[in-house]
Design an enzyme around this catalytic site. Sequence first.
Site, PDB file in Angstrom:
ATOM      1  N   HIS A  18      37.926   9.469 -44.790  1.00 53.88           N
ATOM      2  CA  HIS A  18      38.669  10.172 -43.740  1.00 53.88           C
ATOM      3  C   HIS A  18      40.128  10.301 -44.161  1.00 53.88           C
ATOM      4  O   HIS A  18      40.570   9.614 -45.090  1.00 53.88           O
ATOM      5  CB  HIS A  18      38.597   9.384 -42.425  1.00 53.88           C
ATOM      6  CG  HIS A  18      39.304   8.060 -42.541  1.00 53.88           C
ATOM      7  ND1 HIS A  18      38.688   6.940 -43.054  1.00 53.88           N
ATOM      8  CD2 HIS A  18      40.575   7.702 -42.285  1.00 53.88           C
ATOM      9  CE1 HIS A  18      39.547   5.939 -43.087  1.00 53.88           C
ATOM     10  NE2 HIS A  18      40.708   6.364 -42.632  1.00 53.88           N
ATOM     11  N   HIS A  60      46.429  11.741 -47.629  1.00 56.37           N
ATOM     12  CA  HIS A  60      45.526  11.246 -48.677  1.00 56.37           C
ATOM     13  C   HIS A  60      44.283  10.620 -48.060  1.00 56.37           C
ATOM     14  O   HIS A  60      44.269  10.223 -46.900  1.00 56.37           O
ATOM     15  CB  HIS A  60      46.231  10.208 -49.547  1.00 56.37           C
ATOM     16  CG  HIS A  60      46.479   8.914 -48.831  1.00 56.37           C
ATOM     17  ND1 HIS A  60      47.534   8.748 -47.965  1.00 56.37           N
ATOM     18  CD2 HIS A  60      45.790   7.748 -48.820  1.00 56.37           C
ATOM     19  CE1 HIS A  60      47.482   7.527 -47.469  1.00 56.37           C
ATOM     20  NE2 HIS A  60      46.434   6.892 -47.962  1.00 56.37           N
TER      21      HIS A  60
HETATM   22  P1  ATP Z   1      40.075  -2.825 -44.812  1.00 57.57           P
HETATM   23  O1  ATP Z   1      41.358  -3.159 -44.105  1.00 57.57           O
HETATM   24  O2  ATP Z   1      38.967  -3.801 -44.531  1.00 57.57           O
HETATM   25  O3  ATP Z   1      40.272  -2.554 -46.256  1.00 57.57           O
HETATM   26  P2  ATP Z   1      40.421  -0.162 -43.799  1.00 57.57           P
HETATM   27  O4  ATP Z   1      41.822  -0.265 -44.331  1.00 57.57           O
HETATM   28  O5  ATP Z   1      39.629   1.051 -44.103  1.00 57.57           O
HETATM   29  O6  ATP Z   1      39.558  -1.422 -44.193  1.00 57.57           O
HETATM   30  P3  ATP Z   1      41.748  -0.512 -41.316  1.00 57.57           P
HETATM   31  O7  ATP Z   1      42.636  -1.541 -41.952  1.00 57.57           O
HETATM   32  O8  ATP Z   1      41.293  -0.733 -39.930  1.00 57.57           O
HETATM   33  O9  ATP Z   1      40.468  -0.276 -42.212  1.00 57.57           O
HETATM   34  O10 ATP Z   1      42.520   0.862 -41.394  1.00 57.57           O
HETATM   35  C1  ATP Z   1      42.071   2.050 -40.784  1.00 57.57           C
HETATM   36  C2  ATP Z   1      42.797   3.216 -41.421  1.00 57.57           C
HETATM   37  O11 ATP Z   1      44.202   3.086 -41.244  1.00 57.57           O
HETATM   38  C3  ATP Z   1      42.603   3.321 -42.930  1.00 57.57           C
HETATM   39  O12 ATP Z   1      42.650   4.692 -43.286  1.00 57.57           O
HETATM   40  C4  ATP Z   1      43.805   2.609 -43.502  1.00 57.57           C
HETATM   41  O13 ATP Z   1      44.145   3.095 -44.794  1.00 57.57           O
HETATM   42  C5  ATP Z   1      44.879   2.970 -42.496  1.00 57.57           C
HETATM   43  N1  ATP Z   1      45.856   1.893 -42.402  1.00 57.57           N
HETATM   44  C6  ATP Z   1      45.603   0.578 -42.252  1.00 57.57           C
HETATM   45  N2  ATP Z   1      46.725  -0.149 -42.168  1.00 57.57           N
HETATM   46  C7  ATP Z   1      47.745   0.731 -42.262  1.00 57.57           C
HETATM   47  C8  ATP Z   1      49.163   0.618 -42.226  1.00 57.57           C
HETATM   48  N3  ATP Z   1      49.763  -0.548 -42.085  1.00 57.57           N
HETATM   49  N4  ATP Z   1      49.889   1.746 -42.362  1.00 57.57           N
HETATM   50  C9  ATP Z   1      49.293   2.940 -42.516  1.00 57.57           C
HETATM   51  N5  ATP Z   1      47.962   3.122 -42.542  1.00 57.57           N
HETATM   52  C10 ATP Z   1      47.195   2.040 -42.426  1.00 57.57           C
END
Ligand code: ATP
Length: 203
Positions: free
Chosen positions: A50, A137
Amino acid sequence: MGGKEKGSGSLRLFVALDLPEGVRERIAAAVKKKAGLLPQARWVKEENLHLTLKFIGEYPEEKVERLEGILEKKALEHRPFTASLRGCGGFPSPGRARVIWVGMGKGEEEAASLASGLDSGLTRVGVKREARPFRGHLTLARLKNPMDCCSWLASLEEELSGLEEMDFQVREITLYRSVLSPQGPTYFPVRRFELGGKKVERD
Ligand code: ATP
Ligand code: MG
């Protein structure tokens, strides 16, 4: 839509653009061919690919309705647009990559403008502003330890040739709930918000 049980207190939320299945399949097929050469990476599952517009993080469940109100309004301020994906790279840099991503071709400006509208609108319901500038991205993989991925990225880039011609229409944004687990995250769509294609122009 699922994933919103009552009484859980706080939900991990983010807003994203969904990708057509064909685009996700195309990327997953390219990754599948090359993933074996990067065994240290933790790959994003095909169904989870996504484009994040705004990461909200832990958010009080009782305030989600107000947050949805802002998303509805912000989505209506934007027209649907054409997007495509193109190329790949590494954050913070290809030579010391922690995140491997596919970039945006068409529609990046529109996505950035949507992201910035959400960023400012959501401060009204207590969401922190994003400190970094928006870079459209799609995360493909994460690496625990930064790695030089330059040559790997070059070979994936070749595998992704033609991706930029797979245009798709962005007509809505989706509020997702993310549930993390040792097996990886699961994303549940909470609600989708249509972009405002029928907005009447004022004189
Ligand atoms: P994991 O944390 O287990 O690797 P994930 O990153 O896909 O999994 P989440 O951390 O819940 O799941 O993040 C959901 C989405 O938000 C993802 O697209 C992630 O890249 C983005 N995201 C997470 N943390 C941040 C942040 N601090 N700033 C910007 N985008 C974020
Ligand atoms: Mg994460």
